[in-house]
Write a protein that holds these residues in place. Structure first.
Motif, PDB file in Angstrom:
ATOM      1  N   ALA A  93       0.835  -1.209   0.000  1.00 30.18           N
ATOM      2  CA  ALA A  93       0.000   0.000   0.000  1.00 30.18           C
ATOM      3  C   ALA A  93       0.867   1.255   0.000  1.00 30.18           C
ATOM      4  O   ALA A  93       0.589   2.205  -0.740  1.00 30.18           O
ATOM      5  CB  ALA A  93      -0.933  -0.011   1.208  1.00 30.18           C
ATOM      6  N   LEU A  94       1.916   1.270   0.810  1.00 30.93           N
ATOM      7  CA  LEU A  94       2.802   2.438   0.857  1.00 30.93           C
ATOM      8  C   LEU A  94       3.531   2.629  -0.471  1.00 30.93           C
ATOM      9  O   LEU A  94       3.680   3.755  -0.953  1.00 30.93           O
ATOM     10  CB  LEU A  94       3.808   2.303   1.999  1.00 30.93           C
ATOM     11  N   ALA A  95       3.985   1.528  -1.069  1.00 32.35           N
ATOM     12  CA  ALA A  95       4.684   1.623  -2.352  1.00 32.35           C
ATOM     13  C   ALA A  95       3.740   2.150  -3.435  1.00 32.35           C
ATOM     14  O   ALA A  95       4.134   2.970  -4.266  1.00 32.35           O
ATOM     15  CB  ALA A  95       5.263   0.264  -2.744  1.00 32.35           C
ATOM     16  N   ALA A  96       2.498   1.697  -3.416  1.00 34.01           N
ATOM     17  CA  ALA A  96       1.522   2.181  -4.396  1.00 34.01           C
ATOM     18  C   ALA A  96       1.236   3.667  -4.183  1.00 34.01           C
ATOM     19  O   ALA A  96       1.147   4.434  -5.144  1.00 34.01           O
ATOM     20  CB  ALA A  96       0.228   1.369  -4.290  1.00 34.01           C
ATOM     21  N   TRP A  97       1.108   4.068  -2.935  1.00 32.53           N
ATOM     22  CA  TRP A  97       0.862   5.481  -2.629  1.00 32.53           C
ATOM     23  C   TRP A  97       2.048   6.329  -3.085  1.00 32.53           C
ATOM     24  O   TRP A  97       1.875   7.397  -3.664  1.00 32.53           O
ATOM     25  CB  TRP A  97       0.612   5.647  -1.136  1.00 32.53           C
ATOM     26  N   GLU A  98       3.248   5.836  -2.838  1.00 35.68           N
ATOM     27  CA  GLU A  98       4.448   6.569  -3.242  1.00 35.68           C
ATOM     28  C   GLU A  98       4.505   6.710  -4.762  1.00 35.68           C
ATOM     29  O   GLU A  98       4.823   7.779  -5.279  1.00 35.68           O
ATOM     30  CB  GLU A  98       5.688   5.840  -2.715  1.00 35.68           C
ATOM     31  N   ARG A  99       4.180   5.647  -5.497  1.00 33.75           N
ATOM     32  CA  ARG A  99       4.165   5.718  -6.964  1.00 33.75           C
ATOM     33  C   ARG A  99       3.132   6.733  -7.449  1.00 33.75           C
ATOM     34  O   ARG A  99       3.394   7.502  -8.366  1.00 33.75           O
ATOM     35  CB  ARG A  99       3.867   4.340  -7.570  1.00 33.75           C
ATOM     36  N   LEU A 100       1.965   6.723  -6.821  1.00 35.61           N
ATOM     37  CA  LEU A 100       0.922   7.674  -7.194  1.00 35.61           C
ATOM     38  C   LEU A 100       1.379   9.108  -6.941  1.00 35.61           C
ATOM     39  O   LEU A 100       1.222   9.972  -7.803  1.00 35.61           O
ATOM     40  CB  LEU A 100      -0.360   7.392  -6.413  1.00 35.61           C
ATOM     41  N   LYS A 101       1.965   9.357  -5.784  1.00 33.62           N
ATOM     42  CA  LYS A 101       2.450  10.699  -5.464  1.00 33.62           C
ATOM     43  C   LYS A 101       3.508  11.139  -6.474  1.00 33.62           C
ATOM     44  O   LYS A 101       3.520  12.277  -6.910  1.00 33.62           O
ATOM     45  CB  LYS A 101       3.035  10.738  -4.045  1.00 33.62           C
TER      46      LYS A 101
END
Length: 109
Positions: free
Chosen positions: A21-29
């Motif tokens: 979830a954190l990696a996906a959020w970081e990619r989105l940001k």
């Protein structure tokens, strides 16, 4: 002893879920960042720090569980040892697919 091992493995799966979830959020940001906007106000974003902290927790958990599985003085069935080793290897392959060992260090798959 066996239920504790299952709980530790469950904790690692939960950690992996948070890492994804954190990696996906970081990619989105990162994809939303607009480099051409000079002077844009940016708040501190703790996602990268949170990801590194969760990855560190994950690596420590894997190391601990591996050391328990390698301790042959503990009464753990060989069948359970092998099942847990396979699941740990599966988790580590998934972590490697996210590129985290290259980014933060730690064991590969």
């Amino acid at each position: 002893m066996e239920p504790d091992l299952q709980r530790e493995l469950h904790n690692l799966y939960e950690s992996f879920r948070r890492i994804k979830a954190l990696a996906a959020w970081e990619r989105l940001k990162r994809s939303e960042t607009q480099p051409h906007r000079i002077g844009e106000f940016r708040m501190h974003d703790p996602v990268s720090d949170d990801l590194k902290n969760e990855y560190t927790f994950f690596v420590a958990g894997v190391a601990h569980l591996r050391s328990v599985l390698n301790d042959h003085f503990l009464t753990i069935s060989e069948e359970l040892r092998e099942a847990l080793r396979r699941q740990l290897a599966h988790l580590q392959r998934q972590i490697c697919a996210l590129g985290l060992p290259e980014r933060f260090g730690g064991p590969g798959g």
